[in-house]
Enzyme design. Structure first.
Site, PDB file in Angstrom:
ATOM      1  CB  SER A   1      -0.813   0.066   1.414  1.00  0.00           C
ATOM      2  OG  SER A   1      -1.539   1.306   1.401  1.00  0.00           O
TER       3      SER A   1
ATOM      4  CG  HIS B   1      -3.864  -1.545  -1.683  1.00  0.00           C
ATOM      5  ND1 HIS B   1      -4.810  -2.448  -1.972  1.00  0.00           N
ATOM      6  CD2 HIS B   1      -4.291  -0.921  -0.488  1.00  0.00           C
ATOM      7  CE1 HIS B   1      -6.043  -1.898  -1.219  1.00  0.00           C
ATOM      8  NE2 HIS B   1      -5.527  -1.031  -0.223  1.00  0.00           N
TER       9      HIS B   1
ATOM     10  CG  ASP C   1      -5.015   2.268   0.972  1.00  0.00           C
ATOM     11  OD1 ASP C   1      -5.943   1.830   0.672  1.00  0.00           O
ATOM     12  OD2 ASP C   1      -4.042   2.081   1.500  1.00  0.00           O
TER      13      ASP C   1
ATOM     14  CG  MET D   1      -7.912   7.262   2.601  1.00  0.00           C
ATOM     15  SD  MET D   1      -7.217   7.010   4.222  1.00  0.00           S
ATOM     16  CE  MET D   1      -6.601   5.292   4.203  1.00  0.00           C
TER      17      MET D   1
ATOM     18  CG  HIS E   1      -9.277   0.035  -0.617  1.00  0.00           C
ATOM     19  ND1 HIS E   1      -8.529  -0.057   0.781  1.00  0.00           N
ATOM     20  CD2 HIS E   1     -10.549   0.201  -0.027  1.00  0.00           C
ATOM     21  CE1 HIS E   1      -9.421  -0.114   1.534  1.00  0.00           C
ATOM     22  NE2 HIS E   1     -10.613   0.078   1.154  1.00  0.00           N
TER      23      HIS E   1
ATOM     24  CG  MET F   1     -11.488   3.314   2.045  1.00  0.00           C
ATOM     25  SD  MET F   1      -9.778   3.206   3.183  1.00  0.00           S
ATOM     26  CE  MET F   1      -8.670   3.263   1.678  1.00  0.00           C
TER      27      MET F   1
ATOM     28  CG  MET G   1     -11.593  -2.994   5.021  1.00  0.00           C
ATOM     29  SD  MET G   1     -10.102  -2.440   4.104  1.00  0.00           S
ATOM     30  CE  MET G   1      -9.108  -1.747   5.584  1.00  0.00           C
TER      31      MET G   1
ATOM     32  N   GLY H   1      -0.790   1.641   9.521  1.00  0.00           N
ATOM     33  CA  GLY H   1      -0.153   1.158  10.789  1.00  0.00           C
ATOM     34  C   GLY H   1      -0.992   1.068  11.981  1.00  0.00           C
TER      35      GLY H   1
ATOM     36  CG  ASP I   1      -6.304  -2.959   3.139  1.00  0.00           C
ATOM     37  OD1 ASP I   1      -4.851  -2.660   3.669  1.00  0.00           O
ATOM     38  OD2 ASP I   1      -6.761  -2.325   2.357  1.00  0.00           O
ATOM     39  N   GLY I   2      -4.754  -4.558   6.170  1.00  0.00           N
ATOM     40  CA  GLY I   2      -4.860  -3.794   7.498  1.00  0.00           C
ATOM     41  C   GLY I   2      -3.956  -4.470   8.431  1.00  0.00           C
TER      42      GLY I   2
HETATM   43  C1  DX5 Z   1      -6.439   1.425   5.768  1.00  0.00           C
HETATM   44  C2  DX5 Z   1      -5.866   1.045   4.253  1.00  0.00           C
HETATM   45  C3  DX5 Z   1      -4.690   0.265   4.098  1.00  0.00           C
HETATM   46  C4  DX5 Z   1      -3.652   0.726   4.829  1.00  0.00           C
HETATM   47  C5  DX5 Z   1      -2.677  -0.901   5.385  1.00  0.00           C
HETATM   48  O1  DX5 Z   1      -7.618   2.137   5.551  1.00  0.00           O
HETATM   49  O2  DX5 Z   1      -6.836   0.573   3.393  1.00  0.00           O
HETATM   50  O3  DX5 Z   1      -4.593  -0.187   2.756  1.00  0.00           O
HETATM   51  O4  DX5 Z   1      -2.717   1.244   3.996  1.00  0.00           O
HETATM   52  O5  DX5 Z   1      -1.665  -0.136   6.024  1.00  0.00           O
HETATM   53  P1  DX5 Z   1      -0.990  -1.057   7.208  1.00  0.00           P
HETATM   54  O6  DX5 Z   1      -0.440  -2.446   6.312  1.00  0.00           O
HETATM   55  O7  DX5 Z   1       0.097  -0.207   7.726  1.00  0.00           O
HETATM   56  O8  DX5 Z   1      -2.021  -1.418   7.859  1.00  0.00           O
HETATM   57 ZN    ZN Z   2      -6.500  -0.048   1.557  1.00  0.00          ZN
END
Ligand code: DX5
Ligand code: ZN
Length: 232
Positions: free
Chosen positions: A9, A34, A36, A38, A68, A70, A139, A147, A177-178
């Site tokens: 990611s 990946h 992300d 947001m 992804h 969000m 998730m 993190g 993911d996560g």
């Molecule tokens: C969280 C994201 C993840 C995140 C994962 O909302 O969708 O993709 O970047 O990060 P780590 O691997 O650090 O949990």
């Molecule tokens: Zn993600």
């Protein structure tokens, strides 16, 4: 089951050097990137949009981009990401008023649709959608930040999705993911995941290749049958 994919990611990458960071993780053995997105509305954080996706394609990145979303609403951004070079586009069912329409839109624009389940979101949304999906993303943290710590309740959910995918007879990726690290990726693989997002564990490490190799070994040890699978 499909060959396992490691999906770093870029949320945890150095954004000032994003092109070089993406080149580095792919050279280190990542399969897919990946991405992300947001919006400070569906989740309490703000990241990157289609311009950055397009910039990575212009930079020369050829690997699949796993977008992804969000964001809420969803549909407004789908054409922009399709045009920007997205491969997979996944969204959260709670964020779309018309889930079937959003899936069709992603497909019509030439991308692969995915549906994302938060830790407390029931899998019922799959009842009438799985036959149209290329990816189901579970998730293992609440979305919004990199993190965070892995939520173990994701494991039985992965197993249930794997069961449903097997029953469907279709090729659908099961992604987690996560909070994924080398020490819990095996458990996710054993539960049935074949696509593994990792942000901080990879970009926060000093040697991307060593981290990805350790993850691959843990997956292979957990799922001996998948170790020799041909890549698709
Ligand atoms: C969280 C994201 C993840 C995140 C994962 O909302 O969708 O993709 O970047 O990060 P780590 O691997 O650090 O949990
Ligand atoms: Zn993600």
């Amino acid at each position: 089951m499909a060959a396992p994919w490691i999906a770093p990611s870029i949320l945890s990458a150095d954004f000032a050097r994003l092109g070089a960071e993406v080149d580095a993780v792919l050279a280190a053995g990542a399969d897919i990137v990946h991405f992300d997105v947001m919006d400070n509305h569906y989740v309490p954080n703000l990241t990157i949009g289609p311009l950055v996706c397009e910039a990575l394609r212009k930079h020369g990145m050829k690997a699949p981009i796993d977008v992804h979303l969000m964001v809420r609403p969803v549909d407004r951004l789908v054409p922009d990401f399709a045009k920007a070079g997205a491969t997979y586009i996944s969204f959260h069912p709670e964020a779309s008023d018309h889930i079937d329409r959003t899936i069709s839109l992603i497909r019509e624009l030439g991308c692969k649709p995915g549906l994302v389940f938060n830790p407390a979101t029931p899998l019922d949304y799959l009842d009438y959608t799985l036959d149209k999906l290329d990816l189901v993303l579970l998730m293992s943290v609440n979305p919004g930040f990199g993190g965070q710590a892995f939520i173990p309740g994701a494991l039985p959910k992965i197993a249930e999705v794997r069961r449903r995918v097997a029953q469907s007879g279709r090729e659908v990726r099961v992604e987690v993911d996560g909070g994924i690290k080398a020490d819990n990726i095996g458990a996710a693989a054993r539960a049935g995941a074949d696509t593994f997002v990792a942000g901080s564990a990879i970009f926060g490490s000093s040697d991307y290749a060593a981290t990805i190799t350790a993850m691959r070994s843990a997956i292979a040890a957990a799922t001996p049958a998948a170790a020799g699978t041909v890549k698709v």
